[in-house]
Design a protein around this motif. Sequence first.
Motif, PDB file in Angstrom:
ATOM      1  N   UNK A 101       6.830  16.184  32.296  1.00  0.00           N
ATOM      2  CA  UNK A 101       6.711  14.912  33.010  1.00  0.00           C
ATOM      3  C   UNK A 101       5.251  14.486  33.146  1.00  0.00           C
ATOM      4  N   UNK A 102       4.411  15.413  33.579  1.00  0.00           N
ATOM      5  CA  UNK A 102       3.005  15.061  33.798  1.00  0.00           C
ATOM      6  C   UNK A 102       2.317  14.790  32.456  1.00  0.00           C
ATOM      7  N   UNK A 142       8.450  19.854  34.762  1.00  0.00           N
ATOM      8  CA  UNK A 142       7.287  19.249  35.416  1.00  0.00           C
ATOM      9  C   UNK A 142       6.126  19.091  34.461  1.00  0.00           C
ATOM     10  N   UNK A 144       0.987  14.655  41.394  1.00  0.00           N
ATOM     11  CA  UNK A 144      -0.174  14.407  40.530  1.00  0.00           C
ATOM     12  C   UNK A 144      -0.854  13.087  40.895  1.00  0.00           C
ATOM     13  N   UNK A 159       6.633  16.435  40.446  1.00  0.00           N
ATOM     14  CA  UNK A 159       5.386  16.711  39.722  1.00  0.00           C
ATOM     15  C   UNK A 159       4.544  15.450  39.579  1.00  0.00           C
ATOM     16  N   UNK A 160       5.175  14.370  39.144  1.00  0.00           N
ATOM     17  CA  UNK A 160       4.411  13.134  38.920  1.00  0.00           C
ATOM     18  C   UNK A 160       3.938  12.560  40.259  1.00  0.00           C
ATOM     19  N   UNK A 172      10.621  16.873  37.997  1.00  0.00           N
ATOM     20  CA  UNK A 172       9.696  15.953  37.332  1.00  0.00           C
ATOM     21  C   UNK A 172       9.188  14.896  38.277  1.00  0.00           C
TER      22      UNK A 172
END
Lengths: 182, 182
Positions: free
Chosen positions: A144-145, A141, B148, B144-145, B141
Amino acid sequence: MPEAVILRWGHRSRDERLTTHVALTARALGASGIILTDVRDEKIKKTIDGVVTDWGGPFFFRMGTPWKMVLKKWRAKGDMVVHLTAYGENIQTSDVIQRIKTTEKDVLVIVGSRKVPSEFFSSEISDFNVAVGNQPHSECSSLAVFLDKFFEGNELERRFKKARLQIVPQKHGKKVVSKSKV
Amino acid sequence: MPEAVILRWGHRSRDERLTTHVALTARALGASGIILTDVRDEKIKKTIDGVVTDWGGPFFFRMGTPWKMVLKKWRAKGDMVVHLTAYGENIQTSDVIQRIKTTEKDVLVIVGSRKVPSEFFSSEISDFNVAVGNQPHSECSSLAVFLDKFFEGNELERRFKKARLQIVPQKHGKKVVSKSKV
Protein backbone atom coordinates in the motif's frame (compact mmCIF):
# COMPACT_ATOMS: atom_id res chain seq x y z
CA MET A 1 1.68 7.10 -16.65
CA PRO A 2 3.56 3.89 -15.86
CA GLU A 3 1.55 0.92 -14.65
CA ALA A 4 2.10 -1.39 -11.72
CA VAL A 5 1.31 -5.12 -11.75
CA ILE A 6 1.63 -7.22 -8.61
CA LEU A 7 3.26 -10.64 -8.50
CA ARG A 8 2.12 -12.52 -5.40
CA TRP A 9 4.59 -15.28 -4.59
CA GLY A 10 4.35 -18.14 -2.12
CA HIS A 11 0.61 -18.25 -1.56
CA ARG A 12 -0.67 -21.24 0.39
CA SER A 13 -4.27 -22.07 1.18
CA ARG A 14 -3.88 -20.78 4.76
CA ASP A 15 -3.02 -17.38 3.25
CA GLU A 16 -6.43 -17.00 1.64
CA ARG A 17 -7.52 -13.94 3.58
CA LEU A 18 -4.13 -12.26 3.47
CA THR A 19 -3.78 -12.75 -0.26
CA THR A 20 -7.32 -11.42 -0.69
CA HIS A 21 -6.22 -8.34 1.24
CA VAL A 22 -3.13 -7.99 -0.93
CA ALA A 23 -5.34 -8.12 -4.03
CA LEU A 24 -7.81 -5.57 -2.60
CA THR A 25 -4.87 -3.34 -1.74
CA ALA A 26 -3.47 -3.67 -5.26
CA ARG A 27 -6.81 -2.60 -6.76
CA ALA A 28 -7.55 0.20 -4.28
CA LEU A 29 -4.06 1.64 -4.61
CA GLY A 30 -3.94 1.84 -8.37
CA ALA A 31 -2.32 -1.36 -9.66
CA SER A 32 -3.58 -2.74 -12.97
CA GLY A 33 -3.82 -6.28 -11.73
CA ILE A 34 -2.33 -9.09 -9.69
CA ILE A 35 -0.83 -12.41 -10.65
CA LEU A 36 -0.97 -15.21 -8.09
CA THR A 37 1.95 -17.31 -9.30
CA ASP A 38 2.48 -21.07 -9.26
CA VAL A 39 -0.84 -21.94 -7.63
CA ARG A 40 -4.53 -21.39 -8.18
CA ASP A 41 -7.10 -20.22 -5.65
CA GLU A 42 -10.57 -20.06 -7.15
CA LYS A 43 -12.11 -18.61 -3.99
CA ILE A 44 -9.90 -15.52 -4.05
CA LYS A 45 -10.44 -15.11 -7.77
CA LYS A 46 -14.20 -15.18 -7.24
CA THR A 47 -13.98 -12.60 -4.45
CA ILE A 48 -11.83 -10.20 -6.44
CA ASP A 49 -13.77 -10.61 -9.67
CA GLY A 50 -16.92 -9.88 -7.63
CA VAL A 51 -15.37 -6.69 -6.28
CA VAL A 52 -14.52 -5.59 -9.81
CA THR A 53 -18.09 -6.34 -10.97
CA ASP A 54 -19.58 -4.28 -8.14
CA TRP A 55 -17.04 -1.52 -7.66
CA GLY A 56 -15.45 -1.24 -11.10
CA GLY A 57 -12.15 -1.69 -12.83
CA PRO A 58 -10.24 -2.35 -14.91
CA PHE A 59 -8.35 -4.74 -12.65
CA PHE A 60 -7.28 -8.27 -13.45
CA PHE A 61 -6.68 -11.31 -11.28
CA ARG A 62 -4.63 -14.08 -12.89
CA MET A 63 -3.23 -17.21 -11.33
CA GLY A 64 -1.31 -20.42 -11.82
CA THR A 65 1.55 -19.28 -14.04
CA PRO A 66 5.01 -20.22 -12.72
CA TRP A 67 6.77 -17.14 -11.35
CA LYS A 68 9.81 -17.63 -13.56
CA MET A 69 7.60 -17.46 -16.64
CA VAL A 70 5.91 -14.25 -15.44
CA LEU A 71 9.33 -12.71 -14.84
CA LYS A 72 10.65 -13.82 -18.21
CA LYS A 73 7.72 -12.27 -20.07
CA TRP A 74 8.04 -9.05 -18.08
CA ARG A 75 11.77 -8.86 -18.74
CA ALA A 76 11.17 -9.39 -22.44
CA LYS A 77 9.20 -6.12 -22.44
CA GLY A 78 12.16 -4.33 -20.87
CA ASP A 79 10.19 -3.19 -17.84
CA MET A 80 11.30 -2.91 -14.22
CA VAL A 81 11.01 -5.38 -11.36
CA VAL A 82 10.65 -4.19 -7.77
CA HIS A 83 10.90 -6.61 -4.86
CA LEU A 84 9.31 -5.42 -1.63
CA THR A 85 11.38 -6.58 1.32
CA ALA A 86 12.33 -5.23 4.73
CA TYR A 87 15.99 -5.87 3.75
CA GLY A 88 15.96 -3.47 0.81
CA GLU A 89 16.65 0.21 0.37
CA ASN A 90 14.53 2.35 2.68
CA ILE A 91 11.84 4.13 0.69
CA GLN A 92 12.06 7.14 2.99
CA THR A 93 15.77 7.56 3.62
CA SER A 94 17.09 6.59 0.17
CA ASP A 95 16.30 7.91 -3.30
CA VAL A 96 15.06 4.51 -4.49
CA ILE A 97 11.53 5.67 -5.38
CA GLN A 98 12.94 8.51 -7.49
CA ARG A 99 15.28 6.11 -9.26
CA ILE A 100 12.36 3.81 -10.05
CA LYS A 101 10.20 6.64 -11.30
CA THR A 102 12.97 8.12 -13.40
CA THR A 103 12.98 4.97 -15.52
CA GLU A 104 9.37 5.83 -16.53
CA LYS A 105 8.79 2.11 -17.04
CA ASP A 106 6.02 -0.15 -15.86
CA VAL A 107 6.84 -2.00 -12.66
CA LEU A 108 6.22 -5.57 -11.64
CA VAL A 109 6.04 -5.56 -7.85
CA ILE A 110 7.01 -8.84 -6.19
CA VAL A 111 5.19 -9.40 -2.91
CA GLY A 112 6.28 -12.50 -1.01
CA SER A 113 4.31 -14.17 1.71
CA ARG A 114 6.60 -16.62 3.42
CA LYS A 115 10.40 -16.83 3.23
CA VAL A 116 11.32 -15.96 -0.35
CA PRO A 117 14.18 -17.60 -2.30
CA SER A 118 17.44 -15.69 -1.93
CA GLU A 119 17.61 -15.22 -5.71
CA PHE A 120 14.71 -12.74 -5.41
CA PHE A 121 17.22 -10.28 -3.93
CA SER A 122 19.69 -10.63 -6.81
CA SER A 123 19.98 -8.23 -9.70
CA GLU A 124 18.98 -11.05 -12.07
CA ILE A 125 15.49 -10.98 -10.56
CA SER A 126 14.95 -7.59 -8.99
CA ASP A 127 16.12 -4.23 -10.30
CA PHE A 128 15.18 -2.70 -6.98
CA ASN A 129 14.76 -4.12 -3.48
CA VAL A 130 12.54 -1.67 -1.63
CA ALA A 131 11.83 -1.54 2.11
CA VAL A 132 8.86 0.34 3.52
CA GLY A 133 10.86 0.77 6.69
CA ASN A 134 13.46 -1.83 7.64
CA GLN A 135 11.26 -3.53 10.19
CA PRO A 136 9.16 -6.71 10.31
CA HIS A 137 6.09 -5.83 8.35
CA SER A 138 2.90 -6.84 6.62
CA GLU A 139 3.06 -7.37 2.88
CA CYS A 140 -0.33 -5.65 2.50
CA SER A 141 0.98 -2.54 4.19
CA SER A 142 4.27 -2.48 2.35
CA LEU A 143 2.44 -2.76 -0.94
CA ALA A 144 0.00 0.00 0.00
CA VAL A 145 2.67 2.50 0.99
CA PHE A 146 4.84 1.62 -2.01
CA LEU A 147 1.96 2.12 -4.47
CA ASP A 148 0.89 5.33 -2.76
CA LYS A 149 4.39 6.76 -3.16
CA PHE A 150 4.79 5.38 -6.68
CA PHE A 151 1.53 7.00 -7.83
CA GLU A 152 2.02 10.04 -5.56
CA GLY A 153 -1.43 9.71 -3.97
CA ASN A 154 -3.23 10.24 -7.28
CA GLU A 155 -4.42 6.62 -7.25
CA LEU A 156 -6.74 7.44 -4.34
CA GLU A 157 -8.89 9.66 -6.50
CA ARG A 158 -9.06 7.27 -9.42
CA ARG A 159 -12.52 6.77 -10.94
CA PHE A 160 -13.22 3.11 -11.56
CA LYS A 161 -15.12 2.22 -14.72
CA LYS A 162 -18.28 0.15 -15.03
CA ALA A 163 -18.96 0.34 -11.30
CA ARG A 164 -22.38 -0.70 -10.03
CA LEU A 165 -21.74 0.83 -6.65
CA GLN A 166 -20.03 4.02 -5.64
CA ILE A 167 -19.33 5.52 -2.23
CA VAL A 168 -20.11 9.17 -1.66
CA PRO A 169 -17.60 10.23 1.00
CA GLN A 170 -19.19 11.51 4.23
CA LYS A 171 -17.87 13.21 7.33
CA HIS A 172 -20.23 11.02 9.36
CA GLY A 173 -22.39 8.12 8.24
CA LYS A 174 -22.43 5.98 5.10
CA LYS A 175 -23.65 6.75 1.62
CA VAL A 176 -23.49 4.42 -1.35
CA VAL A 177 -25.16 5.00 -4.70
CA SER A 178 -26.08 2.30 -7.19
CA LYS A 179 -25.41 3.18 -10.76
CA SER A 180 -26.42 1.61 -14.01
CA LYS A 181 -23.40 0.38 -15.93
CA VAL A 182 -21.76 3.04 -18.04
CA MET B 1 4.97 15.18 18.05
CA PRO B 2 1.46 13.72 18.51
CA GLU B 3 1.16 10.00 19.08
CA ALA B 4 -1.07 7.42 17.43
CA VAL B 5 -2.60 4.46 19.24
CA ILE B 6 -4.56 1.80 17.37
CA LEU B 7 -7.88 0.37 18.55
CA ARG B 8 -8.54 -2.94 16.82
CA TRP B 9 -12.22 -3.77 16.97
CA GLY B 10 -14.09 -6.95 16.07
CA HIS B 11 -11.24 -9.44 16.21
CA ARG B 12 -12.25 -13.10 16.04
CA SER B 13 -9.97 -16.11 16.28
CA ARG B 14 -10.07 -16.61 12.49
CA ASP B 15 -8.57 -13.09 12.17
CA GLU B 16 -5.38 -14.10 13.94
CA ARG B 17 -3.03 -13.52 11.03
CA LEU B 18 -4.75 -10.36 9.85
CA THR B 19 -4.73 -8.83 13.31
CA THR B 20 -1.06 -9.79 13.63
CA HIS B 21 -0.46 -7.91 10.37
CA VAL B 22 -2.40 -4.91 11.66
CA ALA B 23 -0.22 -4.91 14.79
CA LEU B 24 3.02 -5.24 12.78
CA THR B 25 1.83 -2.39 10.57
CA ALA B 26 1.06 -0.24 13.60
CA ARG B 27 4.58 -0.78 14.97
CA ALA B 28 6.42 -0.42 11.64
CA LEU B 29 4.51 2.75 10.75
CA GLY B 30 5.12 4.63 13.96
CA ALA B 31 2.16 3.96 16.28
CA SER B 32 2.89 3.78 20.00
CA GLY B 33 0.81 0.67 20.53
CA ILE B 34 -2.31 -1.28 19.75
CA ILE B 35 -5.29 -2.25 21.87
CA LEU B 36 -7.21 -5.36 20.88
CA THR B 37 -10.58 -4.54 22.43
CA ASP B 38 -13.20 -6.84 23.98
CA VAL B 39 -11.29 -10.08 23.44
CA ARG B 40 -7.94 -11.61 24.26
CA ASP B 41 -5.60 -13.43 21.90
CA GLU B 42 -2.49 -14.68 23.69
CA LYS B 43 -0.92 -15.99 20.50
CA ILE B 44 -0.87 -12.58 18.82
CA LYS B 45 0.38 -10.94 22.00
CA LYS B 46 3.26 -13.41 22.16
CA THR B 47 4.16 -12.78 18.51
CA ILE B 48 4.14 -9.01 18.86
CA ASP B 49 5.95 -8.98 22.20
CA GLY B 50 8.57 -11.22 20.56
CA VAL B 51 8.98 -8.76 17.68
CA VAL B 52 9.49 -5.93 20.19
CA THR B 53 12.08 -7.99 22.09
CA ASP B 54 14.03 -8.72 18.91
CA TRP B 55 13.52 -5.57 16.86
CA GLY B 56 12.95 -2.94 19.51
CA GLY B 57 10.32 -0.56 20.75
CA PRO B 58 8.73 1.05 22.60
CA PHE B 59 5.48 -0.50 21.34
CA PHE B 60 2.69 -1.92 23.49
CA PHE B 61 0.10 -4.61 22.81
CA ARG B 62 -2.89 -4.59 25.16
CA MET B 63 -6.06 -6.60 24.97
CA GLY B 64 -9.38 -7.44 26.54
CA THR B 65 -10.66 -4.00 27.55
CA PRO B 66 -14.19 -3.22 26.26
CA TRP B 67 -14.02 -0.72 23.40
CA LYS B 68 -16.37 1.71 25.12
CA MET B 69 -14.05 1.91 28.09
CA VAL B 70 -11.01 2.56 25.85
CA LEU B 71 -12.94 5.33 24.09
CA LYS B 72 -14.11 6.85 27.37
CA LYS B 73 -10.59 7.01 28.77
CA TRP B 74 -9.29 8.51 25.52
CA ARG B 75 -12.04 11.12 25.45
CA ALA B 76 -11.30 12.05 29.05
CA LYS B 77 -7.82 13.13 27.89
CA GLY B 78 -9.40 15.37 25.26
CA ASP B 79 -7.63 13.65 22.38
CA MET B 80 -8.91 12.86 18.89
CA VAL B 81 -10.56 9.73 17.52
CA VAL B 82 -10.13 8.73 13.87
CA HIS B 83 -12.18 5.93 12.35
CA LEU B 84 -10.72 4.37 9.21
CA THR B 85 -13.50 3.48 6.81
CA ALA B 86 -14.01 3.42 3.06
CA TYR B 87 -17.15 5.56 3.64
CA GLY B 88 -15.30 8.49 5.18
CA GLU B 89 -13.63 11.59 3.81
CA ASN B 90 -11.05 10.78 1.16
CA ILE B 91 -7.55 11.30 2.53
CA GLN B 92 -6.33 12.47 -0.87
CA THR B 93 -9.17 14.64 -2.20
CA SER B 94 -10.24 16.28 1.08
CA ASP B 95 -8.31 18.27 3.67
CA VAL B 96 -9.10 15.75 6.43
CA ILE B 97 -5.48 14.89 7.24
CA GLN B 98 -4.60 18.57 7.61
CA ARG B 99 -7.61 19.10 9.89
CA ILE B 100 -6.50 16.17 12.05
CA LYS B 101 -2.92 17.40 12.23
CA THR B 102 -3.97 20.96 13.00
CA THR B 103 -5.48 19.78 16.29
CA GLU B 104 -1.94 18.72 17.34
CA LYS B 105 -3.55 16.07 19.54
CA ASP B 106 -2.84 12.41 19.92
CA VAL B 107 -5.07 10.19 17.81
CA LEU B 108 -6.80 6.94 18.60
CA VAL B 109 -7.24 5.16 15.27
CA ILE B 110 -10.17 2.75 15.13
CA VAL B 111 -9.55 -0.16 12.76
CA GLY B 112 -12.51 -2.47 12.28
CA SER B 113 -12.35 -5.96 10.91
CA ARG B 114 -15.89 -7.06 10.15
CA LYS B 115 -19.01 -4.91 9.87
CA VAL B 116 -18.66 -2.20 12.50
CA PRO B 117 -21.59 -0.78 14.51
CA SER B 118 -23.15 2.25 12.82
CA GLU B 119 -22.42 4.36 15.90
CA PHE B 120 -18.72 4.23 14.99
CA PHE B 121 -19.52 6.68 12.19
CA SER B 122 -21.24 9.17 14.51
CA SER B 123 -19.64 12.27 15.93
CA GLU B 124 -20.12 10.84 19.43
CA ILE B 125 -17.53 8.17 18.62
CA SER B 126 -15.36 9.47 15.80
CA ASP B 127 -14.15 13.01 15.27
CA PHE B 128 -13.02 12.03 11.81
CA ASN B 129 -14.04 9.24 9.43
CA VAL B 130 -11.13 8.80 7.06
CA ALA B 131 -11.05 6.81 3.81
CA VAL B 132 -7.81 5.74 2.18
CA GLY B 133 -9.65 5.80 -1.12
CA ASN B 134 -13.38 5.11 -1.18
CA GLN B 135 -13.00 1.54 -2.35
CA PRO B 136 -13.19 -1.90 -0.72
CA HIS B 137 -9.93 -2.20 1.08
CA SER B 138 -7.69 -3.98 3.55
CA GLU B 139 -7.58 -2.58 7.06
CA CYS B 140 -3.81 -3.21 7.16
CA SER B 141 -3.29 -1.09 4.08
CA SER B 142 -5.60 1.69 5.17
CA LEU B 143 -3.80 1.89 8.48
CA ALA B 144 -0.40 1.93 6.80
CA VAL B 145 -1.23 4.74 4.40
CA PHE B 146 -3.01 6.74 7.10
CA LEU B 147 -0.04 6.51 9.49
CA ASP B 148 2.42 7.30 6.71
CA LYS B 149 0.52 10.49 5.90
CA PHE B 150 -0.06 11.35 9.56
CA PHE B 151 3.66 11.07 10.34
CA GLU B 152 4.69 12.40 6.91
CA GLY B 153 7.01 9.48 6.20
CA ASN B 154 9.27 10.26 9.16
CA GLU B 155 8.11 7.10 10.93
CA LEU B 156 9.99 5.02 8.35
CA GLU B 157 13.34 6.24 9.59
CA ARG B 158 12.53 5.83 13.27
CA ARG B 159 15.24 4.15 15.36
CA PHE B 160 13.76 1.53 17.65
CA LYS B 161 15.25 1.23 21.10
CA LYS B 162 16.63 -1.87 22.81
CA ALA B 163 16.69 -3.80 19.54
CA ARG B 164 18.64 -7.07 19.43
CA LEU B 165 18.52 -7.16 15.65
CA GLN B 166 18.84 -4.45 13.07
CA ILE B 167 18.62 -4.56 9.30
CA VAL B 168 21.28 -2.77 7.29
CA PRO B 169 19.48 -1.76 4.06
CA GLN B 170 20.98 -3.26 0.91
CA LYS B 171 20.43 -2.72 -2.79
CA HIS B 172 20.72 -6.49 -3.24
CA GLY B 173 20.94 -9.23 -0.63
CA LYS B 174 20.23 -9.29 3.10
CA LYS B 175 22.21 -7.93 6.01
CA VAL B 176 21.18 -8.11 9.66
CA VAL B 177 23.36 -7.19 12.59
CA SER B 178 22.91 -8.45 16.14
CA LYS B 179 23.44 -5.85 18.80
CA SER B 180 23.82 -6.07 22.52
CA LYS B 181 20.99 -4.29 24.28
CA VAL B 182 21.59 -0.56 24.67
